[in-house]
Design a protein around this motif. Structure first.
Motif, PDB file in Angstrom:
ATOM      1  N   GLY A  80      -1.444   1.687   0.619  1.00 13.84           N
ATOM      2  CA  GLY A  80      -1.990   2.427  -0.508  1.00 13.84           C
ATOM      3  C   GLY A  80      -3.206   1.693  -1.027  1.00 13.84           C
ATOM      4  N   PHE A  81      -3.946   2.354  -1.916  1.00 19.54           N
ATOM      5  CA  PHE A  81      -5.165   1.722  -2.393  1.00 19.54           C
ATOM      6  C   PHE A  81      -5.655   2.360  -3.679  1.00 19.54           C
ATOM      7  N   TRP A  82      -6.512   1.625  -4.347  1.00 12.32           N
ATOM      8  CA  TRP A  82      -7.269   2.106  -5.496  1.00 12.32           C
ATOM      9  C   TRP A  82      -8.746   1.954  -5.175  1.00 12.32           C
ATOM     10  N   VAL A  83      -9.556   2.815  -5.708  1.00  7.05           N
ATOM     11  CA  VAL A  83     -10.996   2.602  -5.766  1.00  7.05           C
ATOM     12  C   VAL A  83     -11.299   2.390  -7.247  1.00  7.05           C
ATOM     13  N   LEU A  84     -11.834   1.214  -7.548  1.00  4.81           N
ATOM     14  CA  LEU A  84     -12.138   0.853  -8.934  1.00  4.81           C
ATOM     15  C   LEU A  84     -13.635   0.667  -9.109  1.00  4.81           C
ATOM     16  N   GLU A  85     -14.106   0.916 -10.305  1.00 14.40           N
ATOM     17  CA  GLU A  85     -15.491   0.612 -10.657  1.00 14.40           C
ATOM     18  C   GLU A  85     -15.442  -0.417 -11.772  1.00 14.40           C
ATOM     19  N   THR A  86     -15.897  -1.623 -11.455  1.00 11.77           N
ATOM     20  CA  THR A  86     -15.827  -2.730 -12.404  1.00 11.77           C
ATOM     21  C   THR A  86     -17.187  -3.405 -12.515  1.00 11.77           C
ATOM     22  N   ALA A  87     -17.310  -4.275 -13.499  1.00 10.20           N
ATOM     23  CA  ALA A  87     -18.572  -4.977 -13.741  1.00 10.20           C
ATOM     24  C   ALA A  87     -18.929  -5.908 -12.585  1.00 10.20           C
ATOM     25  N   ASP A  88     -17.912  -6.537 -11.976  1.00 12.95           N
ATOM     26  CA  ASP A  88     -18.179  -7.509 -10.921  1.00 12.95           C
ATOM     27  C   ASP A  88     -16.899  -7.810 -10.152  1.00 12.95           C
ATOM     28  N   MET A  89     -17.025  -8.675  -9.143  1.00 10.67           N
ATOM     29  CA  MET A  89     -15.879  -9.042  -8.302  1.00 10.67           C
ATOM     30  C   MET A  89     -14.782  -9.708  -9.122  1.00 10.67           C
ATOM     31  N   GLU A  90     -15.146 -10.515 -10.096  1.00 10.43           N
ATOM     32  CA  GLU A  90     -14.129 -11.198 -10.907  1.00 10.43           C
ATOM     33  C   GLU A  90     -13.214 -10.193 -11.613  1.00 10.43           C
ATOM     34  N   GLU A  91     -13.808  -9.144 -12.176  1.00  9.35           N
ATOM     35  CA  GLU A  91     -12.994  -8.127 -12.834  1.00  9.35           C
ATOM     36  C   GLU A  91     -12.133  -7.385 -11.814  1.00  9.35           C
ATOM     37  N   ALA A  92     -12.698  -7.084 -10.629  1.00 10.19           N
ATOM     38  CA  ALA A  92     -11.925  -6.425  -9.571  1.00 10.19           C
ATOM     39  C   ALA A  92     -10.768  -7.311  -9.129  1.00 10.19           C
ATOM     40  N   LEU A  93     -11.001  -8.617  -9.019  1.00 10.65           N
ATOM     41  CA  LEU A  93      -9.928  -9.550  -8.644  1.00 10.65           C
ATOM     42  C   LEU A  93      -8.838  -9.605  -9.706  1.00 10.65           C
ATOM     43  N   ALA A  94      -9.210  -9.497 -10.966  1.00 14.55           N
ATOM     44  CA  ALA A  94      -8.208  -9.482 -12.037  1.00 14.55           C
ATOM     45  C   ALA A  94      -7.275  -8.286 -11.864  1.00 14.55           C
ATOM     46  N   TRP A  95      -7.847  -7.113 -11.539  1.00 15.76           N
ATOM     47  CA  TRP A  95      -7.004  -5.937 -11.283  1.00 15.76           C
ATOM     48  C   TRP A  95      -6.208  -6.126  -9.996  1.00 15.76           C
ATOM     49  N   GLY A  96      -6.812  -6.762  -8.986  1.00 15.21           N
ATOM     50  CA  GLY A  96      -6.100  -7.032  -7.742  1.00 15.21           C
ATOM     51  C   GLY A  96      -4.890  -7.928  -7.958  1.00 15.21           C
ATOM     52  N   ARG A  97      -5.018  -8.916  -8.827  1.00 13.17           N
ATOM     53  CA  ARG A  97      -3.874  -9.782  -9.149  1.00 13.17           C
ATOM     54  C   ARG A  97      -2.740  -8.965  -9.764  1.00 13.17           C
ATOM     55  N   LYS A  98      -3.095  -8.061 -10.672  1.00 13.63           N
ATOM     56  CA  LYS A  98      -2.084  -7.200 -11.300  1.00 13.63           C
ATOM     57  C   LYS A  98      -1.447  -6.279 -10.269  1.00 13.63           C
ATOM     58  N   ALA A  99      -2.239  -5.802  -9.318  1.00 13.89           N
ATOM     59  CA  ALA A  99      -1.712  -4.934  -8.262  1.00 13.89           C
ATOM     60  C   ALA A  99      -0.735  -5.697  -7.368  1.00 13.89           C
ATOM     61  N   ALA A 100      -1.066  -6.939  -7.026  1.00 14.28           N
ATOM     62  CA  ALA A 100      -0.173  -7.743  -6.185  1.00 14.28           C
ATOM     63  C   ALA A 100       1.174  -7.952  -6.864  1.00 14.28           C
ATOM     64  N   ILE A 101       1.146  -8.157  -8.172  1.00 16.99           N
ATOM     65  CA  ILE A 101       2.391  -8.357  -8.929  1.00 16.99           C
ATOM     66  C   ILE A 101       3.170  -7.051  -9.023  1.00 16.99           C
ATOM     67  N   ALA A 102       2.492  -5.964  -9.385  1.00 17.17           N
ATOM     68  CA  ALA A 102       3.179  -4.680  -9.559  1.00 17.17           C
ATOM     69  C   ALA A 102       3.750  -4.155  -8.244  1.00 17.17           C
ATOM     70  N   CYS A 103       2.981  -4.307  -7.159  1.00 17.54           N
ATOM     71  CA  CYS A 103       3.402  -3.754  -5.867  1.00 17.54           C
ATOM     72  C   CYS A 103       4.247  -4.717  -5.046  1.00 17.54           C
ATOM     73  N   ARG A 104       4.304  -5.978  -5.501  1.00 21.31           N
ATOM     74  CA  ARG A 104       5.078  -6.985  -4.781  1.00 21.31           C
ATOM     75  C   ARG A 104       4.665  -7.063  -3.307  1.00 21.31           C
ATOM     76  N   ALA A 105       3.326  -7.071  -3.109  1.00 14.33           N
ATOM     77  CA  ALA A 105       2.777  -7.045  -1.754  1.00 14.33           C
ATOM     78  C   ALA A 105       1.405  -7.706  -1.747  1.00 14.33           C
ATOM     79  N   PRO A 106       0.951  -8.128  -0.554  1.00 17.02           N
ATOM     80  CA  PRO A 106      -0.394  -8.678  -0.457  1.00 17.02           C
ATOM     81  C   PRO A 106      -1.446  -7.612  -0.791  1.00 17.02           C
ATOM     82  N   VAL A 107      -2.540  -8.052  -1.384  1.00 19.58           N
ATOM     83  CA  VAL A 107      -3.619  -7.156  -1.792  1.00 19.58           C
ATOM     84  C   VAL A 107      -4.938  -7.687  -1.269  1.00 19.58           C
TER      85      VAL A 107
END
Length: 114
Positions: A80-107
């Motif tokens: 599965g996946f999301w397409v996000l629009e963020t200010a920069d990679m750091e913000e995208a990584l912050a959402w990626g960290r939350k996704a890894a925790i919520a999905c209990r899977a590598p992101v």
């Protein structure tokens, strides 16, 4: 603002009926709601298992060969996946960290061409 793919990876034998419980579903719903509230979510989608895929390969004669199964033979596939629009990679990584925790899977977080 840049767009990023936030992809969830599942093993080949991933079975959502076994792996996903109420708590996980709730955590993913909360994450989706937070992404919408923050205005970063462009698209989200879950994929059926890779064994349900069709691979297409162009042949030298101009024909396209269609075969069952994923294009790549690997032990993990995008589940599965999301397409996000963020200010920069750091913000995208912050959402990626939350996704890894919520999905209990590598992101994987990857920028789109701008």
């Amino acid at each position: 603002m840049a767009q990023y793919l936030v992809a969830i990876h599942h093993p080949d034998d991933y079975d959502p009926a076994i792996a996903e419980d109420e708590a996980m579903t709730r955590d993913i719903d909360v994450l989706n709601d937070a992404m919408v509230a923050a205005g970063v979510r462009i698209f989200v989608g879950g994929l059926l298992p890779a064994r349900r895929a069709k691979a297409l390969r162009a042949q030298p004669n101009g024909e396209v060969l269609v075969s069952d199964g994923p294009y790549l033979q690997t032990k993990e596939h995008v589940g599965g996946f999301w397409v996000l629009e963020t200010a920069d990679m750091e913000e995208a990584l912050a959402w990626g960290r939350k996704a890894a925790i919520a999905c209990r899977a590598p992101v994987e977080v990857r920028p789109f061409h701008s």
